[in-house]
Design an enzyme around this catalytic site. Sequence first.
Site, PDB file in Angstrom:
ATOM      1  N   GLU A   1       4.065  47.708  16.153  1.00 36.80           N
ATOM      2  CA  GLU A   1       5.300  48.017  16.905  1.00 36.80           C
ATOM      3  C   GLU A   1       6.252  48.768  15.976  1.00 36.80           C
ATOM      4  OE1 GLU A   1       8.342  48.835  18.619  1.00 36.80           O
ATOM      5  OE2 GLU A   1       6.887  47.910  19.983  1.00 36.80           O
ATOM      6  N   LYS A   2       6.610  49.971  16.374  1.00 32.86           N
ATOM      7  CA  LYS A   2       7.363  50.869  15.489  1.00 32.86           C
ATOM      8  C   LYS A   2       8.820  50.500  15.277  1.00 32.86           C
ATOM      9  CE  LYS A   2       8.294  54.225  19.189  1.00 32.86           C
ATOM     10  NZ  LYS A   2       7.352  53.935  20.273  1.00 32.86           N
ATOM     11  N   HIS A   3       9.360  49.574  16.057  1.00 30.18           N
ATOM     12  CA  HIS A   3      10.789  49.266  15.938  1.00 30.18           C
ATOM     13  C   HIS A   3      11.120  48.162  14.935  1.00 30.18           C
ATOM     14  CE1 HIS A   3      10.977  51.380  19.841  1.00 30.18           C
ATOM     15  NE2 HIS A   3      12.164  51.715  19.400  1.00 30.18           N
TER      16      HIS A   3
ATOM     17  N   HIS B   1       8.875  55.779  13.753  1.00 34.20           N
ATOM     18  CA  HIS B   1       9.779  55.796  14.899  1.00 34.20           C
ATOM     19  C   HIS B   1      10.349  57.203  15.035  1.00 34.20           C
ATOM     20  CE1 HIS B   1      13.466  55.204  17.207  1.00 34.20           C
ATOM     21  NE2 HIS B   1      12.850  54.158  17.732  1.00 34.20           N
TER      22      HIS B   1
ATOM     23  N   HIS C   1      16.905  60.008  20.350  1.00 30.43           N
ATOM     24  CA  HIS C   1      16.197  58.744  20.131  1.00 30.43           C
ATOM     25  C   HIS C   1      16.048  58.511  18.629  1.00 30.43           C
ATOM     26  CE1 HIS C   1      12.225  56.311  20.920  1.00 30.43           C
ATOM     27  NE2 HIS C   1      13.219  55.533  20.536  1.00 30.43           N
TER      28      HIS C   1
ATOM     29  N   CYS D   1      17.866  50.446  17.744  1.00 34.77           N
ATOM     30  CA  CYS D   1      17.422  51.738  18.271  1.00 34.77           C
ATOM     31  C   CYS D   1      18.369  52.108  19.415  1.00 34.77           C
ATOM     32  CB  CYS D   1      15.986  51.642  18.778  1.00 34.77           C
ATOM     33  SG  CYS D   1      15.497  53.069  19.770  1.00 34.77           S
TER      34      CYS D   1
ATOM     35  N   HIS E   1      16.166  51.553  22.592  1.00 30.06           N
ATOM     36  CA  HIS E   1      15.292  50.385  22.735  1.00 30.06           C
ATOM     37  C   HIS E   1      15.907  49.098  22.185  1.00 30.06           C
ATOM     38  CE1 HIS E   1      12.171  53.681  22.962  1.00 30.06           C
ATOM     39  NE2 HIS E   1      12.007  53.031  24.090  1.00 30.06           N
TER      40      HIS E   1
HETATM   41 FE   FE2 Z   1      13.187  53.468  19.878  1.00 30.57          FE
END
Ligand code: FE2
Length: 130
Positions: free
Chosen positions: A15-17, A45, A51, A115, A118
């Site tokens: 998961e990139k976050h 990310h 974004h 983010c 997100h």
């Molecule tokens: Fe994001």
Amino acid sequence: MKIADLVQSADWKAEKHVPVIEAPDKVKAGEKASVEVCVGKEIAHPNTTEHHIRWIKIYFKPENAKFAFEVANFEFTAHGESTEGANKGPVYTEPVGKAVVKLSSSGTLIAEAYCNIHGLWEGYKNITVE
Ligand code: FE2
């Protein structure tokens, strides 16, 4: 509703976050220790005007303590904005921050990242003071 209900966590390898903390597993009391945090360690990310990671904070919660302490606050404010338009700018801040800490107690470093689309994410690392 509590803000804790809105903070997501996951395996940072998938998961990139998730903010990833790199710090020693063990330190000596009162000695300087480097703590680096980043988002997108395994999967990058996006870093665009639309974004991006806006900020990361690091907290420390000593074991057997009730409260956490804020350790560092990194704001990433350049995301390609320009008079030419979005993503035409000359500079992008990568979501990476480094702090140097001195601890007198074992505990947990907690990172919180935001983010812009997100929301909130967290990661942690235990650290032992010998
Ligand atoms: Fe994001």
